[in-house]
Design an enzyme around this catalytic site. Structure first.
Site, PDB file in Angstrom:
ATOM      1  N   HIS A 128       0.792  -1.232   0.000  1.00 41.15           N
ATOM      2  CA  HIS A 128       0.000   0.000   0.000  1.00 41.15           C
ATOM      3  C   HIS A 128       0.826   1.284   0.000  1.00 41.15           C
ATOM      4  CE1 HIS A 128      -4.551   0.793   0.876  1.00 41.15           C
ATOM      5  NE2 HIS A 128      -4.120   1.441  -0.185  1.00 41.15           N
ATOM      6  N   ASP A 156      -9.957  -0.749   3.690  1.00 46.05           N
ATOM      7  CA  ASP A 156      -8.790  -1.364   4.328  1.00 46.05           C
ATOM      8  C   ASP A 156      -9.162  -1.811   5.739  1.00 46.05           C
ATOM      9  OD1 ASP A 156      -6.077  -1.875   5.143  1.00 46.05           O
ATOM     10  OD2 ASP A 156      -5.368  -0.181   3.942  1.00 46.05           O
ATOM     11  N   HIS A 158      -6.845  -1.479   7.835  1.00 50.98           N
ATOM     12  CA  HIS A 158      -5.928  -0.553   8.516  1.00 50.98           C
ATOM     13  C   HIS A 158      -6.133   0.874   8.028  1.00 50.98           C
ATOM     14  CE1 HIS A 158      -3.980  -4.550   7.922  1.00 50.98           C
ATOM     15  NE2 HIS A 158      -3.734  -4.418   9.223  1.00 50.98           N
ATOM     16  N   ASP A 160      -3.531   3.079   7.807  1.00 50.40           N
ATOM     17  CA  ASP A 160      -2.316   3.457   7.068  1.00 50.40           C
ATOM     18  C   ASP A 160      -2.020   4.949   7.163  1.00 50.40           C
ATOM     19  OD1 ASP A 160      -2.129   0.786   6.443  1.00 50.40           O
ATOM     20  OD2 ASP A 160      -2.753   1.014   4.346  1.00 50.40           O
ATOM     21  N   HIS A 173       4.231   1.147   4.308  1.00 46.59           N
ATOM     22  CA  HIS A 173       2.849   0.828   3.870  1.00 46.59           C
ATOM     23  C   HIS A 173       1.825   1.148   4.962  1.00 46.59           C
ATOM     24  CE1 HIS A 173       2.124  -3.640   5.288  1.00 46.59           C
ATOM     25  NE2 HIS A 173       2.686  -2.920   6.225  1.00 46.59           N
ATOM     26  N   ASP A 262      -7.330  -2.014  -0.393  1.00 45.05           N
ATOM     27  CA  ASP A 262      -6.378  -2.978   0.170  1.00 45.05           C
ATOM     28  C   ASP A 262      -7.132  -4.292   0.324  1.00 45.05           C
ATOM     29  OD1 ASP A 262      -4.847  -4.541   1.975  1.00 45.05           O
ATOM     30  OD2 ASP A 262      -4.034  -2.751   2.941  1.00 45.05           O
ATOM     31  N   ASP A 264      -6.734  -6.661   2.105  1.00 45.94           N
ATOM     32  CA  ASP A 264      -6.917  -7.140   3.480  1.00 45.94           C
ATOM     33  C   ASP A 264      -8.157  -6.544   4.151  1.00 45.94           C
ATOM     34  OD1 ASP A 264      -6.209  -4.710   4.859  1.00 45.94           O
ATOM     35  OD2 ASP A 264      -4.104  -5.287   4.939  1.00 45.94           O
ATOM     36  N   GLU A 307      -1.729  -5.101  -1.942  1.00 42.09           N
ATOM     37  CA  GLU A 307      -1.490  -6.069  -0.868  1.00 42.09           C
ATOM     38  C   GLU A 307      -1.922  -7.495  -1.191  1.00 42.09           C
ATOM     39  OE1 GLU A 307       0.294  -5.400   1.924  1.00 42.09           O
ATOM     40  OE2 GLU A 307       0.387  -3.202   1.854  1.00 42.09           O
TER      41      GLU A 307
HETATM   42  N1  LIG Z   1      -1.041  -1.550   4.086  1.00 43.64           N
HETATM   43  C1  LIG Z   1      -1.071  -2.319   5.170  1.00 43.64           C
HETATM   44  N2  LIG Z   1      -1.364  -3.582   5.087  1.00 43.64           N
HETATM   45  N3  LIG Z   1      -0.771  -1.717   6.335  1.00 43.64           N
HETATM   46  C2  LIG Z   1      -0.675  -2.378   7.590  1.00 43.64           C
HETATM   47  C3  LIG Z   1      -0.182  -1.433   8.635  1.00 43.64           C
HETATM   48  C4  LIG Z   1      -0.040  -2.064   9.969  1.00 43.64           C
HETATM   49  C5  LIG Z   1       0.385  -1.148  11.097  1.00 43.64           C
HETATM   50  N4  LIG Z   1      -0.624  -0.199  11.400  1.00 43.64           N
HETATM   51  C6  LIG Z   1       1.689  -0.436  10.762  1.00 43.64           C
HETATM   52  O1  LIG Z   1       1.771   0.749  10.773  1.00 43.64           O
HETATM   53  O2  LIG Z   1       2.687  -1.076  10.474  1.00 43.64           O
HETATM   54 MN   LIG Z   2      -3.461  -0.740   3.449  1.00 46.32          MN
HETATM   55 MN   LIG Z   3      -4.432  -3.218   5.268  1.00 46.77          MN
END
Ligand SMILES: NC(=[NH2+])NCCC[C@H](N)C(=O)O
Ligand SMILES: [Mn+2]
Ligand SMILES: [Mn+2]
Length: 339
Positions: A128, A156, A158, A160, A173, A262, A264, A307
Site C-alpha cells: 500500500h 482497508d 488498517h 495506514d 505501507h 487494500d 486485506d 497487498e
Molecule cells: N497496508 C497495510 N497492510 N498496512 C498495515 C499497517 C499495519 C500497522 N498499522 C503499521 O503501521 O505497520
Molecule cells: Mn493498506
Molecule cells: Mn491493510
C-alpha cells in the site's frame, strides 16, 4: 461498452484505462515464507507475483474483451529495481525510505500521465505504500485538468495513517495516508520531499471503509483531524448499503473519486494471501458492492488494488482465491456486474 448506463463525469475518455502494474513491496518488511536477509526483499522471488498473477489469471483480457475497455500502458510488471539504492538505512524510523520514495515518485509520474489524458487509471500493486504515488499523481492531474480536488475512498482493515514517528513498525505501507494528506512532512526530496502542494489530498475528502486494526496513534490522528471513517462496527450496525451511502454523501457528487482498495479489507476467508491479514472483515460481496457503488457514481477516476501477495499463502488455494477476489473487485469497480 456494456457500462454505458453510467455516464462518467470526469473522464474525457471513459472507455480508456491506463494500466500501471507495480510489483513493489519495499513498503512492508514482514516476510512469512523463507528466511530472508535484511535487504533481500529487493530480489525476493515473487515480489512481482501479485500484478503478474492478476494479469495471468486473465484480468486485463476480461477488461478488454468482456467490458470492452481500451487498455494503455502495462502488460508487463515494473519491478523498479533500478530505483532501489544499495544502501538505504532507516530515516526517521522508516524502513527502505529511499526505495519507497523513488518508486512512488516514478509511479506518480506514470499515473499523472494517464490521468491527464482523461483516462481512468488502474494500478495493480504492490504493497500500500504505492498509494503515495498513485494518489499524488491523481490529485495533481485533476487539479490541472479540471481545477478540482480529488476524494479518496480507502477500503482497508488498517488506516495506514501513521507518521514516521507514530509508527511502531517503521513500514511505510502503514504511512501512505499521512504523506499524501501532508500530515507527515519532509523536506528532503529523496525522502518524499518531492511531494508538493498540488499532489496532496485534503483530509476532508478522505473516507475509510472496513477499519478494524487501527493503532492507538492512528486513532488520535483520525480524531484530531475529524477524518470520516466507517469501521466494521459501523458496517455491522448499519449494513454495507447504508455505510456506502453515507461515505458517498460525505464526498458529494461533484468530486472525482480515487478508490484505494487494500485486499486485506476482505476477511481472510476470502483473501488469506496478504501481508497483514485481520479477521472479522468484509465478505467478498460487501467488497464487490463497495466497488459497484463507486462505479455507479460516475465519479471514479482511479483504482488501486494492493497487498495481494500470492507468495504468502500457505497453500495455492489461498493464493488463487486471493487473486480471484482481487480480480472480482477490480471488475466490479469497472462496471462488470451492472445490468
Ligand atoms: N497496508 C497495510 N497492510 N498496512 C498495515 C499497517 C499495519 C500497522 N498499522 C503499521 O503501521 O505497520
Ligand atoms: Mn493498506
Ligand atoms: Mn491493510
Amino acid at each position: 461498452m456494456n457500462t454505458s448506463m453510467v455516464q462518467s463525469k470526469f473522464l474525457s475518455h471513459p472507455e480508456d484505462i491506463g494500466v500501471v502494474a507495480v510489483g513493489f513491496s519495499g513498503g512492508q518488511t514482514r516476510v512469512a515464507t523463507s528466511q530472508l536477509t535484511k535487504m533481500a526483499w529487493q530480489c525476493k522471488a515473487g515480489v512481482d507475483a501479485a500484478p503478474k498473477a492478476l494479469i495471468e489469471s486473465g484480468l486485463l483480457t476480461q477488461l478488454r474483451d468482456e467490458l470492452n475497455y481500451k487498455l494503455h500502458g502495462d502488460d508487463e510488471v515494473h519491478l523498479y529495481t533500478d530505483l532501489v539504492p544499495k544502501e538505504d538505512p532507516p530515516y526517521r524510523n522508516m524502513k527502505n525510505p529511499m526505495a519507497v520514495s523513488n518508486v512512488t515518485q516514478k509511479l506518480c509520474d506514470q499515473v499523472y500521465s494517464h490521468a491527464k489524458e482523461g483516462r481512468l487509471v488502474l494500478t495493480l500493486g504492490g504493497d500500500h505504500s504505492i498509494a503515495i504515488g498513485t494518489i499524488a499523481g491523481s490529485a495533481k492531474a485533476m487539479r490541472e485538468r479540471l481545477g478540482r480536488e480529488i476524494a479518496v475512498i480507502w477500503v482497508d482493515a488498517h488506516a495506514d495513517i501513521n507518521t514516521p514517528e507514530s509508527s511502531d513498525s517503521g513500514n511505510v505501507h502503514g504511512m501512505p495516508v499521512a504523506f499524501v494528506t501532508g500530515l507527515a512532512k519532509e523536506k528532503k526530496p529523496e525522502y518524499f520531499g518531492w511531494l508538493q502542494d498540488d499532489h496532496l489530498l485534503s483530509v476532508k475528502k478522505l473516507v475509510y471503509i472496513g477499519l478494524r486494526d487501527v493503532d492507538p496513534g492512528e486513532k488520535r490522528i483520525l480524531r484530531e483531524n475529524g477524518i470520516k471513517a466507517f469501521s466494521m462496527f459501523d458496517i455491522d450496525k448499519h449494513g454495507i448499503g447504508r455505510v456506502v451511502e453515507m461515505a458517498l454523501a460525505h464526498i458529494g457528487n461533484d468530486t472525482p473519486i480515487h478508490l484505494s482498495f487494500d485486499v486485506d479489507a476482505l476477511d481472510p476467508m476470502w483473501a488469506p494471501s496478504t501481508g497483514t491479514p485481520v479477521r472479522g472483515g468484509l465478505t467478498l460481496r460487501e467488497g464487490d458492492f463497495i466497488c459497484e457503488s463507486v462505479h455507479q457514481t460516475g465519479s471514479l477516476v482511479a483504482v488501486d488494488l494492493v497487498e495481494v501477495n500470492p507468495s504468502l499463502a500457505t497453500d495455492h488455494v489461498g493464493a488463487s482465491e486471493t487473486v480471484r477476489a482481487g480480480c472480482s473487485l477490480v471488475r466490479c469497480a469497472l462496471g462488470e456486474s451492472l445490468l
